[in-house]
Design an enzyme around this catalytic site. Structure first.
Site, PDB file in Angstrom:
ATOM      1  CG  HIS A   1      -1.889  -1.139   1.222  1.00 57.47           C
ATOM      2  ND1 HIS A   1      -2.280  -1.771   2.377  1.00 57.47           N
ATOM      3  CD2 HIS A   1      -2.509  -1.779   0.210  1.00 57.47           C
ATOM      4  CE1 HIS A   1      -3.117  -2.754   2.079  1.00 57.47           C
ATOM      5  NE2 HIS A   1      -3.267  -2.774   0.774  1.00 57.47           N
TER       6      HIS A   1
ATOM      7  N   PRO B   1      26.277   9.978 -36.789  1.00 55.28           N
ATOM      8  CG  PRO B   1      25.358   8.697 -35.083  1.00 55.28           C
ATOM      9  CD  PRO B   1      24.983   9.654 -36.164  1.00 55.28           C
TER      10      PRO B   1
END
Length: 523
Positions: free
Chosen positions: A165, A503
């Site tokens: 919880h 790249p």
């Protein structure tokens, strides 16, 4: 006989007959629970079993509904699940009910499907609860929608012993490997000094649930699952069944819980019984332990990088060139990564750095062969093994194809020109890209075409050709800034987002530039 709890995904033949939901992290109201009980009773159920996780609100609301149902003449009983192993000295409230609840769903549901009486089911699952334990760990808190996180957890820390919880755990430590985390969890769960420990010894047989608390990926879950099996088997514990997935989550909490249940043959029979509940996994009815098999691969022919080579007149020069290339790629690692983040997965610099380090390591322990073709084959093997990804395959293709044109101990300029051309064509043939597609070929192909002039240039003009080739590579790489990607990962990116050079092309230009700079420094 029917079974009721609060987990809707486990409603189906052979498991729950009904589920009653409350608000987020809240128990369902008694009126809703009573309505479910009476609905089942009026449908002809001979009895109703309520499976309740050990939280005060759940005990109160389910207990009140049970008392009200008895006043309506319903044969009803309750089983409280308290499987939490977090607290060494549990408070009066007792151990919390966690993911072990789903094991009770399965056993009780299977017995109810077989028509077993209520008291027999209660007795069986109560006994099973004595051999069950659960512990959770998380790298993050969770947040009820519209609210702040349930607790603060700094990056790099993990919380051990959480509930479901959003409550914090009982211990905080630094994040470490999955193997170490699992070992820590199991040590905590089985620590005999703890009042809530699960007694687990060599020879015991267990059913295991690795439960995703909400935000772990399938990859992470599989890593934890493997670590759990290995850790248990190292202790001599037999893993009879293994469940791994999201069964009792805590919203978006990035954590996992482990549940172990000791099992005999009757427990396994009930566990293996068929169910139509949608959240129950379709798992094997065979033991996990004892099914592993490890085999050594058959002997392979000696790899080129493992062979012993003879040095030659070119060995020292080629070593200097390789050292320069490796140094350049390591220096440009982050620059290439930054370019790749805009067009791919951001690891272009990393993969080139991996190749550079592999070559550096090889140079420390091996002689550079005098035959350029042998060196190219060594490099092809290294990048194939160490570089990874499509870049590793492409560079290995280039070097392998080029090696066939560089035989003997001489490095004739015509041979180098043919080698670079052959390597470039191999990349085009197998990679499927062409110049203009915004790939490394946009730098490599112009350079390869320029290098073909080595075959006809006059003596003494070789460096000028190489300088021109390097300039063509740099210009080609820069031109990719304005090209639409037609191959590679960048082809899936919207064109307007591709504003930086490719790249891979920049890496090729950097490699050729390093070669030129090294050769010029040797003059």
């Amino acid at each position: 006989m029917v079974v009721v709890s609060s987990c809707a995904g486990f409603v189906g033949a052979g498991m729950l007959s009904a589920a009653v939901a409350g608000g987020v992290f809240a128990s369902p109201p008694p009126a809703s629970i009573l309505a479910a009980i009476l609905c089942l009773h009026n449908a002809g159920a001979s009895g109703v079993l309520l499976i309740v996780k050990n939280y005060t609100g759940d005990r109160l609301n389910f207990g009140l509904a049970a008392e009200q149902a008895r006043n309506h003449g319903v044969n009803v009983d309750t089983v409280i699940v308290a499987d939490d192993c977090a607290f060494e000295r549990p408070s009066k409230a007792g151990r919390r009910g966690l993911c072990g609840t789903i094991f009770i769903h399965k056993l009780a549901g299977a017995m109810a499907e077989e028509g077993c009486p209520l008291d027999q089911i209660v007795s069986t699952v109560t006994q099973a609860l004595k051999g069950m334990g659960t512990l959770g760990v998380s790298l993050s808190p969770c947040s009820v929608p519209g609210c702040l996180p349930s607790f603060d957890l700094p990056p790099g820390d993990m919380e051990l012993g959480l509930g479901i919880h959003g409550e914090p755990g009982v211990k905080r430590s630094k994040v470490t490997s999955a193997d170490d985390v699992v070992m820590t969890m199991i040590n905590h769960m089985t620590n005999p000094d703890s009042q809530s420990h699960l007694p687990l010894k060599s020879g015991d047989t267990v059913v295991v649930c690795v439960n995703n608390l909400g935000a772990l990926s399938c990859l992470e879950m599989n890593v934890v699952t493997g670590a759990t099996i290995n850790c248990l088997e190292s202790r001599g514990v037999v893993v009879a069944r293994m469940m791994s997935g999201s069964f009792m989550t805590s919203l978006e909490m990035a954590g996992v819980s482990l549940t172990f249940m000791k099992a005999d043959q009757e427990t396994l029979r009930l566990f293996d019984a068929q169910t139509s509940a949608p959240a129950w996994p379709n798992i094997s009815c065979m033991s996990v332990s004892g099914r592993g098999y490890t085999s050594q691969p058959p002997p392979l022919s000696t790899r080129p990088q493992d062979e012993q080579h003879l040095e030659g007149p070119l060995s020292a020069l080629m070593q200097k060139v390789l050292e320069a290339v490796c140094s350049t790629l390591l220096q440009k690692q982050e620059e290439l990564n930054a370019l790749d983040r805009a067009a791919g997965d951001g690891d272009c610099g990393n993969t080139h750095a991996q190749a550079a380090r592999a070559i550096q390591d090889w140079l420390q322990d091996h002689l550079v062969p005098g035959c350029p073709g042998q060196l190219l084959l060594v490099l092809a093997g290294l990048v194939q093994e160490k570089m990874g990804g499509s870049s590793g395959a492409l560079y290995s293709l280039f070097l392998t194809a080029a090696a066939g044109h560089m035989t003997g101990n001489q490095s004739g300029t015509a041979g180098w020109a043919d080698a670079v051309h052959a390597g470039t064509q191999a990349m085009r043939r197998y990679g499927g890209a062409d110049p203009g597609d915004r790939t490394m070929l946009d730098a490599l192909c112009p350079a390869a075409d320029e290098l073909r002039r080595l075959k006809t240039c006059p003596s003494g003009g070789h460096m000028a050709v190489l300088q021109a080739a390097v300039q063509k590579a740099a210009s080609g790489a820069e031109s990719t800034r304005n090209l639409a990607a037609k191959a590679g990962r960048a082809s899936y990116i919207a064109a307007e987002r591709l504003t930086l050079p490719d790249p891979g092309a920049m890496a090729v230009a950097a490699i050729l530039g390093a070669v030129l700079e090294s050769l010029e420094s040797q003059k």
